[in-house]
Design a protein around this motif. Structure first.
Motif, PDB file in Angstrom:
ATOM      1  N   GLN A   1     -16.229  21.934  39.719  1.00 11.34           N
ATOM      2  CA  GLN A   1     -15.785  21.504  41.050  1.00 11.34           C
ATOM      3  C   GLN A   1     -15.567  19.995  41.085  1.00 11.34           C
ATOM      4  OE1 GLN A   1     -14.782  23.482  43.591  1.00 11.34           O
ATOM      5  NE2 GLN A   1     -14.035  21.537  44.427  1.00 11.34           N
ATOM      6  N   HIS A   2     -16.433  19.238  40.410  1.00 14.94           N
ATOM      7  CA  HIS A   2     -16.247  17.780  40.342  1.00 14.94           C
ATOM      8  C   HIS A   2     -14.926  17.441  39.650  1.00 14.94           C
ATOM      9  CE1 HIS A   2     -20.013  16.526  42.075  1.00 14.94           C
ATOM     10  NE2 HIS A   2     -20.724  17.247  41.211  1.00 14.94           N
ATOM     11  N   PHE A   3     -14.635  18.171  38.594  1.00 15.72           N
ATOM     12  CA  PHE A   3     -13.383  17.935  37.878  1.00 15.72           C
ATOM     13  C   PHE A   3     -12.190  18.238  38.785  1.00 15.72           C
ATOM     14  CE2 PHE A   3      -9.870  19.532  35.288  1.00 15.72           C
ATOM     15  CZ  PHE A   3      -9.591  18.390  34.560  1.00 15.72           C
ATOM     16  N   VAL A   4     -12.236  19.366  39.484  1.00 17.97           N
ATOM     17  CA  VAL A   4     -11.143  19.745  40.396  1.00 17.97           C
ATOM     18  C   VAL A   4     -11.024  18.710  41.506  1.00 17.97           C
ATOM     19  CG1 VAL A   4     -10.385  21.478  42.068  1.00 17.97           C
ATOM     20  CG2 VAL A   4     -11.252  22.203  39.840  1.00 17.97           C
ATOM     21  N   ASP A   5     -12.145  18.191  41.981  1.00 14.10           N
ATOM     22  CA  ASP A   5     -12.116  17.149  43.019  1.00 14.10           C
ATOM     23  C   ASP A   5     -11.425  15.879  42.509  1.00 14.10           C
ATOM     24  OD1 ASP A   5     -13.395  18.819  44.796  1.00 14.10           O
ATOM     25  OD2 ASP A   5     -15.392  17.908  44.508  1.00 14.10           O
ATOM     26  N   ARG A   6     -11.696  15.533  41.255  1.00 21.31           N
ATOM     27  CA  ARG A   6     -11.035  14.355  40.671  1.00 21.31           C
ATOM     28  C   ARG A   6      -9.535  14.576  40.536  1.00 21.31           C
ATOM     29  NH1 ARG A   6     -14.850  13.460  35.756  1.00 21.31           N
ATOM     30  NH2 ARG A   6     -15.758  15.311  36.615  1.00 21.31           N
ATOM     31  N   VAL A   7      -9.153  15.772  40.183  1.00 21.90           N
ATOM     32  CA  VAL A   7      -7.716  16.083  40.104  1.00 21.90           C
ATOM     33  C   VAL A   7      -7.092  15.994  41.496  1.00 21.90           C
ATOM     34  CG1 VAL A   7      -6.019  17.864  39.549  1.00 21.90           C
ATOM     35  CG2 VAL A   7      -7.945  17.484  38.012  1.00 21.90           C
ATOM     36  N   GLN A   8      -7.810  16.489  42.509  1.00 21.28           N
ATOM     37  CA  GLN A   8      -7.313  16.398  43.889  1.00 21.28           C
ATOM     38  C   GLN A   8      -7.174  14.922  44.318  1.00 21.28           C
ATOM     39  OE1 GLN A   8      -6.054  18.729  45.750  1.00 21.28           O
ATOM     40  NE2 GLN A   8      -6.568  20.369  44.327  1.00 21.28           N
TER      41      GLN A   8
ATOM     42  N   VAL B   1       7.514  12.014  41.703  1.00 16.77           N
ATOM     43  CA  VAL B   1       7.463  13.366  42.278  1.00 16.77           C
ATOM     44  C   VAL B   1       7.190  14.387  41.173  1.00 16.77           C
ATOM     45  CG1 VAL B   1       8.865  15.164  43.365  1.00 16.77           C
ATOM     46  CG2 VAL B   1       8.859  12.857  44.319  1.00 16.77           C
ATOM     47  N   GLN B   2       7.798  14.186  40.013  1.00 16.35           N
ATOM     48  CA  GLN B   2       7.573  15.094  38.894  1.00 16.35           C
ATOM     49  C   GLN B   2       6.098  15.042  38.455  1.00 16.35           C
ATOM     50  OE1 GLN B   2      10.007  14.331  35.464  1.00 16.35           O
ATOM     51  NE2 GLN B   2       9.293  16.150  34.390  1.00 16.35           N
ATOM     52  N   LYS B   3       5.522  13.846  38.419  1.00 17.38           N
ATOM     53  CA  LYS B   3       4.102  13.719  38.069  1.00 17.38           C
ATOM     54  C   LYS B   3       3.236  14.445  39.085  1.00 17.38           C
ATOM     55  CE  LYS B   3       4.216   9.262  35.673  1.00 17.38           C
ATOM     56  NZ  LYS B   3       3.788   7.843  35.747  1.00 17.38           N
ATOM     57  N   LEU B   4       3.577  14.315  40.365  1.00 18.99           N
ATOM     58  CA  LEU B   4       2.813  14.998  41.408  1.00 18.99           C
ATOM     59  C   LEU B   4       2.896  16.506  41.226  1.00 18.99           C
ATOM     60  CD1 LEU B   4       1.180  14.959  44.039  1.00 18.99           C
ATOM     61  CD2 LEU B   4       3.374  14.964  45.265  1.00 18.99           C
ATOM     62  N   ASP B   5       4.065  17.015  40.950  1.00 14.28           N
ATOM     63  CA  ASP B   5       4.220  18.456  40.730  1.00 14.28           C
ATOM     64  C   ASP B   5       3.367  18.927  39.557  1.00 14.28           C
ATOM     65  OD1 ASP B   5       5.999  18.567  42.850  1.00 14.28           O
ATOM     66  OD2 ASP B   5       7.797  18.560  41.578  1.00 14.28           O
TER      67      ASP B   5
ATOM     68  N   ILE C   1       4.070   7.773  45.569  1.00  7.30           N
ATOM     69  CA  ILE C   1       5.409   8.250  45.941  1.00  7.30           C
ATOM     70  C   ILE C   1       5.854   7.583  47.241  1.00  7.30           C
ATOM     71  CG2 ILE C   1       6.725  10.249  46.762  1.00  7.30           C
ATOM     72  CD1 ILE C   1       5.121  11.924  44.728  1.00  7.30           C
ATOM     73  N   GLY C   2       4.954   7.474  48.195  1.00  8.70           N
ATOM     74  CA  GLY C   2       5.270   6.815  49.460  1.00  8.70           C
ATOM     75  C   GLY C   2       5.723   5.380  49.252  1.00  8.70           C
ATOM     76  N   ARG C   3       4.993   4.657  48.403  1.00 11.78           N
ATOM     77  CA  ARG C   3       5.372   3.265  48.119  1.00 11.78           C
ATOM     78  C   ARG C   3       6.711   3.207  47.387  1.00 11.78           C
ATOM     79  NH1 ARG C   3      -0.145   3.196  47.058  1.00 11.78           N
ATOM     80  NH2 ARG C   3       0.189   3.343  44.813  1.00 11.78           N
ATOM     81  N   ALA C   4       6.921   4.105  46.444  1.00  8.21           N
ATOM     82  CA  ALA C   4       8.184   4.129  45.697  1.00  8.21           C
ATOM     83  C   ALA C   4       9.356   4.463  46.619  1.00  8.21           C
ATOM     84  CB  ALA C   4       8.099   5.135  44.550  1.00  8.21           C
TER      85      ALA C   4
ATOM     86  N   LEU D   1      -3.815  12.858  45.580  1.00  9.71           N
ATOM     87  CA  LEU D   1      -3.700  11.987  46.752  1.00  9.71           C
ATOM     88  C   LEU D   1      -3.166  10.604  46.369  1.00  9.71           C
ATOM     89  CD1 LEU D   1      -7.001  12.876  48.666  1.00  9.71           C
ATOM     90  CD2 LEU D   1      -4.659  13.575  49.239  1.00  9.71           C
ATOM     91  N   GLN D   2      -3.663  10.082  45.257  1.00  7.22           N
ATOM     92  CA  GLN D   2      -3.182   8.780  44.789  1.00  7.22           C
ATOM     93  C   GLN D   2      -1.702   8.847  44.413  1.00  7.22           C
ATOM     94  OE1 GLN D   2      -5.892   7.850  41.621  1.00  7.22           O
ATOM     95  NE2 GLN D   2      -7.437   6.983  43.007  1.00  7.22           N
ATOM     96  N   GLN D   3      -1.304   9.939  43.785  1.00 11.82           N
ATOM     97  CA  GLN D   3       0.098  10.092  43.391  1.00 11.82           C
ATOM     98  C   GLN D   3       0.991  10.209  44.628  1.00 11.82           C
ATOM     99  OE1 GLN D   3       1.099   9.543  40.402  1.00 11.82           O
ATOM    100  NE2 GLN D   3       3.246   9.941  40.793  1.00 11.82           N
TER     101      GLN D   3
END
Length: 143
Positions: free
Chosen positions: A67-74, A36-40, A84-87, A78-80
């Motif tokens: 925009q490509h960079f921001v998309d990769r961060v987004q 959760v901290q990583k997601l924040d 979190i869901g799996r954890a 989503l992956q994070q």
């Protein structure tokens, strides 16, 4: 060896399993908190870049790269969130495991105590019988 002493071995074993389950639960909860901290941090990072893009006034080419960079961060966000869901699922499973181990320990302890009380009752009855027998012999010896 009395049954209650043998049961104590089982209680100790159940307690060790319960302790191991509690430690696993603690590790899993810590993992959720860390994720959760990583997601924040990722969200804060994405927010900073999004606000900077608006302030910089970039050209078309740089805006596209930005925009490509921001998309990769987004995408990382989503992956994070999935991580979190799996954890959280793992922590829930650990919680159920710990609760089961705790219930097992309590039932073993209850059974041990039940056997101990039964053994005490047998001892008390035996002592009472011996006392009665001794009193009867004294009475017969005096007569």
């Amino acid at each position: 060896m009395k049954k209650s002493h043998r049961m104590q071995i089982l209680v100790d074993l159940a307690k060790r399993k319960e302790d191991a389950a509690a430690q696993q639960l603690a590790r899993d909860k810590a993992k959720v908190e860390q994720d959760v901290q990583k997601l924040d941090e990722l969200k804060e990072y994405a927010g900073q870049y999004e606000s900077e893009r608006n302030l910089l006034g970039l050209g078309a080419y740089l805006t596209t790269n930005y925009q490509h960079f921001v998309d990769r961060v987004q995408q990382a966000i989503l992956q994070q969130e999935a991580t979190i869901g799996r954890a959280e699922q793992q922590a829930d499973m650990s919680m159920r495991g710990w609760l089961q181990a705790r219930a097992n320990t309590k039932s073993m302890d209850w059974l041990k105590e039940k056997n101990h009380k039964a053994e005490l009752m047998v001892e008390v009855k035996q002592e009472q019988r011996q006392s009665d027998e001794f009193a009867m012999r004294r009475f017969l010896d005096r007569s």
